[in-house]
Design an enzyme around this catalytic site. Structure first.
Site, PDB file in Angstrom:
ATOM      1  CB  SER A 105      64.833  71.181 113.496  1.00 37.04           C
ATOM      2  OG  SER A 105      63.699  70.322 113.436  1.00 37.04           O
ATOM      3  CE  LYS A 115      62.190  69.807 116.639  1.00 39.40           C
ATOM      4  NZ  LYS A 115      62.216  69.152 115.305  1.00 39.40           N
ATOM      5  CB  SER A 151      63.949  67.501 112.053  1.00 39.31           C
ATOM      6  OG  SER A 151      64.157  68.600 111.203  1.00 39.31           O
TER       7      SER A 151
END
Length: 472
Positions: free
Chosen positions: A158, A82, A182
């Site tokens: 996310s 990420k 997330s």
């Protein structure tokens, strides 16, 4: 990266590289080709690090040829992170426009370093909701991330790019973060395995913060053994004297890979009812029922006291800490924030400190109530998301007759668990929804990641849970 055997499994890849049946360079080349073939449709990779990855692969191959390279557990395995993890030489964007003006990171984040120390090879940075504040990865700056199993639908967030990259066969292992769900939300919607460890288990050194009192980091993968190999490589506190992550527990490494075959016989397993059943659509409840039957869970639902109050506390703490963290940029660069999150940041900056203090007290009472439940059970089961992946752009969710805003409520079932830092593995179930996967949370007491991964391995071995590569 789409064939059988070692091409679909990180553990097998590492074994093949160590045996010199395939080169690390060949693996990385195949991985980069897969990203090139698919990412125009998936949009998981705003940053591909091909030059870096190929150079590292060449060093591994050279070391194997001259006998200086050890046979490491993730030798030659491509992975991606990420884009809130620091990567040397590029700016840590955290999905934002504002951070494009930041200086490049001077060093890789600690967990990136640990995966590479285990032999893995970083191939890129992944799409996400801006500053990790969202559950859909409909990023206005980088573009929406698409669910590989249905490109018209969300990947979740996310850590949407992390889930989508695994599901698309672009990388067998990725790293994400989980503050309110997330890792587990995209794992559920993209049909992959995801682990949110106990709060404080993995150091957050070298990652862009969201909510320091709630942030977790963890891996996502296509198989439980890959998830366990990655988790074991990531474990351990910071180096002595570092103390840059105040939330990092000073616990030794407690490997779990060797426990995966221990099964679930003798474990006390319950299904969370009440709030968790009422806030789930039929496909989510059906997924839990399949897992519960396979694991022999007790039939009588388990109630988790104060769960709604716990979620409210998490919402308020998140909002307030996020607003405070970004206050300077809210004052000077409000127009550069993601429109989907800017107003929430602004509202959070206005929350009175007394409300936050009260929310932390509620969180403490809720944690004690949950501990009493977990004294009676080794594992608890719950849906990971209220529903399967929704079409990109969806604004509202009809949840059993209640009309709710979709984006914040994709975390309706994960937020109460991360609020109190419990370890959770999200496992993908197929067949509960006509065409899409949906996740189930396996929840244990703090520091018992071994239990959630043992149960996940048993479900995978029984064929109840699996993470196929999307056909795209």
């Amino acid at each position: 990266m789409t064939g059988p055997g070692w091409q679909r499994d990180a553990a097998g890849m590492a074994q093949a590289v160590a045996a010199r049946d395939v080169t690390a360079t060949a693996l990385v080349t195949a991985c980069l080709a897969r990203i090139g073939q698919t990412d125009a449709r998936v949009n998981a990779f705003p940053e591909v690090l091909g030059t870096r990855a190929l150079a590292r692969a060449a060093r591994i191959d050279s070391g194997l040829a001259d006998g200086t390279q050890a046979a490491l557990p993730l030798l030659g395995v491509p992975f991606a992170v990420k884009n809130l993890f620091d990567v040397a030489g590029i700016a840590t964007l955290a999905g934002s426009k504002i951070e494009r003006d930041a200086a490049p990171a001077k060093a890789d984040g600690l967990l990136v370093q640990r995966l590479e120390a285990a032999g893995a090879i970083l191939v890129g940075a992944l799409n996400m909701d801006e500053y990790a504040y969202g559950f859909t990865t409909e990023n206005s700056h980088a573009g929406a991330c698409h669910n590989p199993h249905d490109l018209a639908r969300i990947a979740g967030g996310s850590s949407g790019g992390s889930g989508a990259a695994v599901a698309a066969g672009q990388a067998p292992i990725t790293l994400g973060s989980d503050t309110n769900g997330s890792i587990r939300v995209p794992s559920s919607l993209c049909g992959v395995f995801g682990l949110k460890p106990t709060f404080g288990r993995l150091p957050r050194t070298g990652s862009f913060p969201f909510i320091s009192s709630l942030d977790h980091l963890g891996p996502m993968a296509r198989s439980v053994r890959d998830l366990a190999l990655a988790y074991d490589a990531l474990q351990g506190p910071e180096a002595p004297g570092a103390h840059t992550d105040a939330g990092c527990a000073q616990r030794p490494v407690e490997p779990v890979f060797h426990t995966l075959g221990h099964g679930t016989a003798g474990l006390r397993i319950g299904v969370l009812g009440g709030y968790f059943a009422n806030n789930a659509l039929p496909e989510a409840r059906a997924g839990v029922a399949r897992v519960a039957q396979a694991l022999g869970a007790e039939a009588e639902p388990v109630e988790l006291p104060l769960v709604e109050a716990g979620r409210a506390a998490a919402f308020l703490i998140t909002n307030a800490e996020a607003g405070a963290l970004h206050l300077d940029n809210l004052r000077t660069r409000a127009a550069d924030f993601e429109p989907l999150s800017r107003d929430r940041f602004l509202a959070g900056a206005l929350i009175p400190a007394a409300w936050v203090a009260r929310a932390q007290r509620v969180r403490g009472r809720y944690a004690r109530a949950a501990a009493a439940v977990l004294a009676r059970y080794d594992l608890l089961l719950a849906p990971a998301t209220p529903c399967a992946a929704t079409p990109i752009g969806t604004e509202r969710l009809d949840l059993n007759g209640r009309d709710l805003p979709l984006r914040p409520n994709m975390g309706l079932l994960t937020q109460p668990i991360s609020c109190i830092g419990l370890p959770v593995c999200s496992v993908p179930v197929w067949g509960a929804h006509p065409t899409l996967p949906i996740g189930v949370q396996l929840i244990a007491a703090p520091w018992r990641e071994d239990l959630v991964l043992r149960a996940a391995a048993a479900l995978e071995a029984a064929g109840i849970c699996h993470a196929p590569i999307a056909t795209l």
